[in-house]
Design a protein around this motif. Structure first.
Motif: not given
Ligand SMILES: Nc1ncnc2c1ncn2[C@@H]1O[C@H](COP(=O)(O)OP(=O)(O)OP(=O)(O)O)[C@@H](O)[C@H]1O
Ligand SMILES: [Mg+2]
Lengths: 404, 233
Positions: B23, B25, B44, B49-50
């Motif tokens: 996937f 990201a 969103p 972002k993380s």
């Molecule tokens: N370790 C991982 N393995 C597989 N997919 C991941 C992993 N960590 C994150 N993802 C996927 O990557 C995408 C981005 O995740 P991320 O945590 O960066 O989102 P975010 O923008 O921080 O969301 P939030 O605002 O909910 O914290 C998501 O679709 C998540 O499902």
């Protein structure tokens, strides 16, 4: 950096005392068990060896009857004669000393104390063959035997029971229906394994026969004690003795021996190797308990691996290097297993010390087994404490943090 | 803005997993951040972002593209070198706190200083000051389990700023706080940024919170959707 890691490690141990306690416990029990078993086992081996060598190392004992394990009864088999002993001594090379022996169980009385004792009648050579030493007074002599004097030497058990704290030497005791002067006290031999050797009264053969039992026939000798010369092959000696005795007892070639020869060296070897085998068995059992302890530690480590992996992730995230984290975990594991190992050694020492007295074996501190089990415990601790950490420290910090 | 940028990202991608389960990201982020900036990263949930913050904070490795920090190619650093970069230059506030269990607030905050080899006394002083500055003036000896979510958040912030890093990454630092405390924390971050020149990158969902930042980067589906710098007041 090492000092730093050490400080962190000690603090981490103190943070989770239950985990630390369980880890230490596993190693502690394993180490204590293995050291105690091996030390006591070796003590027992030593005790048996000492016992055997106090019997006389090259001692052969000739008795009437077919001996142990034989179906034929020894009842009705005639005793030996004094002449038998004389002839054996003259005809067979390799015999250092030979003594005819007559034993009898009789009541013995001194003042108000009475007991049944085994009275042994023999010649002065008997003391030498059986490695008796005198503690007080003297042995009887060939002159005493010739004269048939009413004298005897007593073992320590007899002294304690008849005389208590009194000095027995010079006192007169009643044996059967005759009175007899105690002229010597034997040095004690101890009693582990083979029955109480100190429960004995020894007097001249002639005195026993004439004064106490009344000699009814030539065949009044129920045992012949023989000590072999240094370096004599005991199997050869036994077959020589057997040959001479068969002729003297008029046995046809189709008749079985009606006497048996008891060889202390053979018994010593058998007993020695048996106790050694026991020690090894005990060590194996204890080894298993150390292994079980190790598995216990592994379980504790596995249960806490998620938490510890996250901890490693946090440390890495705030800037620790993998090496620093691993050093901390290594120190933690080594510290816990060393504490467990040292406590185990202490407990084993206390156990061996007190148990050795209870079961009457000598206590000797075995450096080797202490070292080996300590090293092993350290290895177990490091293996199970450090290996999971190694895997975690290789991860990206974020993967370690996400571990579930 | 003629100085060399603090952070330069070009074509940065991050793929989780392999094969069918792979996937992506982050799908190619280009971004430049100058020293002393205060950047809000929005977007969103699930937009990446993380993921971006973790790569920037050297907690995770990137898949392709390049990441330069003060001219250093981070993707070429060894594991230990990245540890040292985190130790001496970066501070990170996690979305989920990540405090050591069974460890007092004070000790949690002291930990990064311990790895910097600071003396016990200095550590204690700095940790107490950091905790006070995030508004946690009591409960320094409580463990995370004995603190509320907001209090844990503050301990996590104190731990990130106690080393006075040159760059602070904050992943939703006020997600668990009430509006008054949020205001305090934002004030604190602003002060750190303005007075000490610490570069701050902060993820937030809250538009109101984002107004503290002069620059707003919006991420969507692993790409930069917009990048707006507010005109100076
Ligand atoms: N370790 C991982 N393995 C597989 N997919 C991941 C992993 N960590 C994150 N993802 C996927 O990557 C995408 C981005 O995740 P991320 O945590 O960066 O989102 P975010 O923008 O921080 O969301 P939030 O605002 O909910 O914290 C998501 O679709 C998540 O499902
Ligand atoms: Mg997130």
């Amino acid at each position: 950096m090492i000092w730093n890691a050490f400080a962190i490690a000690v603090r981490e141990i103190s943070r989770n005392l239950t985990r630390a306690f369980l880890t230490v416990l596993g190693i502690f029990i394993g180490v204590a068990a293995i050291i105690t078993m091996v030390t006591l086992g070796q003590g027992a081996t030593l005790a048996v060896k000492a016992q055997i060598s106090s019997l006389g190392s090259n001692l052969l004992t000739l008795r009437p009857g077919a001996g142990f394990g034989s179906r034929s009864s020894s009842a009705g088999v005639s005793n030996f004669t004094e002449k038998d002993a004389e002839i054996l001594g003259e005809q067979i090379a390799g015999i250092a000393a030979i003594a005819p022996v007559r034993t009898a169980g009789l009541s013995t009385i001194y003042r108000s104390n009475a007991r049944i004792s085994t009275i042994t009648g023999s010649t002065p050579v008997y003391f030498q063959i059986n490695k008796w030493n005198i503690a007080d007074g003297r042995f009887f002599t060939a002159a005493d035997v010739r004269a048939g004097s009413a004298v005897c030497v007593i073992g320590n058990t007899v002294r304690v029971e008849l005389f208590g704290t009194e000095n027995p030497v010079g006192a007169s005791i009643r044996i059967g229906c005759a009175s007899c002067e105690v002229i010597g006290l034997l040095a004690t031999k101890g009693q582990a394994g083979m029955g109480d050797q100190d429960d004995t009264i020894i007097m001249p053969l002639s005195s026993l026969q004439r004064r106490l039992i009344g000699k009814t026939s030539e065949h009044s000798i129920n045992q012949i004690s023989i000590s072999a010369e240094e370096g004599t092959e005991s199997l050869g000696l036994i077959s020589d003795i057997t040959e001479v005795m068969r002729i003297r007892r008029n046995l046809h070639s189709n008749q079985d021996n009606d006497f048996n020869i008891f060889d202390t060296r053979q018994i010593a070897e058998t007993l020695g190797s048996t106790t050694q085998l026991m020690t090894m068995l005990l060590a194996a059992v204890a080894g298993v308990s150390l292994l079980v302890g190790g598995i216990g530690i592994m379980n504790i480590m596995l249960v806490s691996v998620t938490e510890r992996t996250r901890e490693i992730g946090i440390r890495l995230a705030i800037g620790a290097t993998a090496g620093e984290v691993l050093l901390q975990f290594l120190i933690e594991a080594v510290t816990l297993s060393c504490i467990g190992g040292l406590l185990g050694i202490l407990l084993a020492f206390a156990l061996c010390y007190s148990l050795a007295q209870v079961i009457q074996v000598p206590f000797n501190f075995n450096t080797q087994i202490n070292l080996i089990s300590f090293m092993f415990s350290a290895a177990v601790g490091v293996l199970f404490g450090y290996t999971p950490a190694r895997r975690a420290a290789r991860l990206n910090p974020i993967d370690a943090l996400r571990h579930e | 803005m003629s100085a060399a940028p603090l952070i330069t990202l070009s074509g940065l991608t991050k793929t989780y997993g392999q094969g069918d389960a792979a996937f992506q990201a982050l799908k190619g982020i280009d971004l430049t951040i100058q020293k002393g900036e205060f950047v809000a990263i929005m977007g969103p949930s699930g937009s990446g972002k993380s993921t971006l913050m973790n790569v920037l904070g050297c907690l995770d490795t990137l898949t392709t593209g390049s990441y330069q920090y003060e001219g250093i190619a981070v993707e070429k650093l060894s594991t230990d070198q990245r540890s040292l970069l985190r130790r001496y230059a970066l501070g990170f506030i996690f979305q989920g706190f990540n405090l050591l269990a069974r460890t007092s607030s004070l000790e949690n905050v002291e930990l990064p200083l311990l790895y910097r080899g600071m003396s016990r006394k200095d550590r204690r002083e700095k940790a107490v000051a950091a905790l006070n500055s995030v508004g946690l003036t009591t409960k320094h000896n409580r463990t995370p389990g004995e603190l509320s979510g907001g209090q844990q958040q503050r301990v996590a912030i104190a731990r990130a700023i106690v080393t006075e890093p040159s760059t602070l990454f904050a992943d939703e630092p006020t997600g668990n706080l009430d509006s008054v405390t949020t205001g305090d924390i934002m004030e604190l971050l602003k002060r750190l940024n303005e007075d000490r020149g610490i570069t701050v990158l902060m993820v937030t969902h809250d538009d109101h919170v984002a107004t503290v930042a002069k620059r707003k980067v919006v991420i969507k589906d692993g790409l930069v959707e917009s990048d707006i710098t507010a005109p100076p007041p």
